[in-house]
Write a protein that holds these residues in place. Structure first.
Motif, mmCIF file in Angstrom:
data_model
loop_
_atom_site.group_PDB
_atom_site.id
_atom_site.type_symbol
_atom_site.label_atom_id
_atom_site.label_comp_id
_atom_site.label_asym_id
_atom_site.label_seq_id
_atom_site.Cartn_x
_atom_site.Cartn_y
_atom_site.Cartn_z
ATOM 1 N N ARG A 88 -11.602 -3.763 1.619
ATOM 2 C CA ARG A 88 -11.276 -2.511 2.312
ATOM 3 C C ARG A 88 -12.466 -1.545 2.312
ATOM 4 N N TYR A 116 -6.546 5.504 -2.729
ATOM 5 C CA TYR A 116 -5.863 4.276 -2.323
ATOM 6 C C TYR A 116 -5.132 3.700 -3.524
ATOM 7 N N GLU A 156 0.866 -1.172 0.000
ATOM 8 C CA GLU A 156 0.000 0.000 0.000
ATOM 9 C C GLU A 156 0.902 1.220 0.000
ATOM 10 N N LYS A 196 1.739 4.904 -2.344
ATOM 11 C CA LYS A 196 1.404 5.791 -3.460
ATOM 12 C C LYS A 196 2.638 6.308 -4.199
#
Length: 136
Positions: A95, A44, A7, A9
Motif C-alpha cells: 500500500r 491505516y 480495513e 479503524k
C-alpha cells in the motif's frame, strides 16, 4: 487461509482487549478508550479475522507520503507462525510502496529480528542508519 482481512479503524474494545492481552501488551489495555481512539487517529489499520474473532492487527501512523511508522503488529499466540503477520506487513508495504521511510521500533529478540529481516527490514544497528527514541 481461514481468515479475512478488513480495513477498519472502528474495532470493538472487547476484541482489541482480547488480542492485545493475549500478546501481553497490557500497557495498551489499561485504557481501552485511548486504544480505540488511537486506532481511529491512525493513518491505516488492517486487521485479520477468523469469523468474529480478531486474530491479528497492524496499525500505521505517519503522513503516508514521506514516512510511515508501523506502530503495532500483533497476532494471537495461537495463530502465530501461520503467515498472518507476514501478510499484514506485505499489505502495508504494498500500500505504501512509494513512501521512502518505513520505520518501526520493537523489542530485541532473535525471532523478532528474523521476522523483520525476512520481511525486508534492516536493523538500525547495521549499516549507516542510527535510531533514537525518547520513551515516556
Amino acid at each position: 487461509m481461514g481468515f479475512v482481512f478488513k480495513e477498519e479503524k472502528l474495532i470493538e474494545k472487547d476484541a482489541l482487549k482480547s488480542l492485545y492481552e493475549d500478546v501481553e501488551w497490557f500497557a495498551y489495555t489499561k485504557d481501552l478508550d485511548q486504544l480505540a481512539e488511537a486506532l481511529t487517529h491512525s493513518l491505516y489499520v488492517l486487521s485479520a479475522w477468523d469469523n468474529d474473532e480478531l486474530i491479528g492487527l497492524v496499525r500505521v501512523v505517519g503522513d503516508g507520503l514521506t514516512i510511515i511508522y508501523i506502530q503495532d503488529l500483533l497476532v494471537l499466540n495461537s495463530r502465530q507462525n501461520q503467515g498472518i503477520a507476514s501478510e499484514l506487513i506485505r499489505r502495508v508495504l504494498d500500500r505504501y510502496r512509494d513512501v521512502r521511510q518505513k520505520v518501526l521500533l520493537t523489542e530485541e529478540s532473535s525471532d523478532v529480528r528474523h521476522f523483520y529481516e525476512k520481511n525486508g527490514f534492516q536493523s538500525c544497528d547495521q549499516g549507516n542508519l542510527v535510531a533514537f527514541a525518547k520513551l515516556g
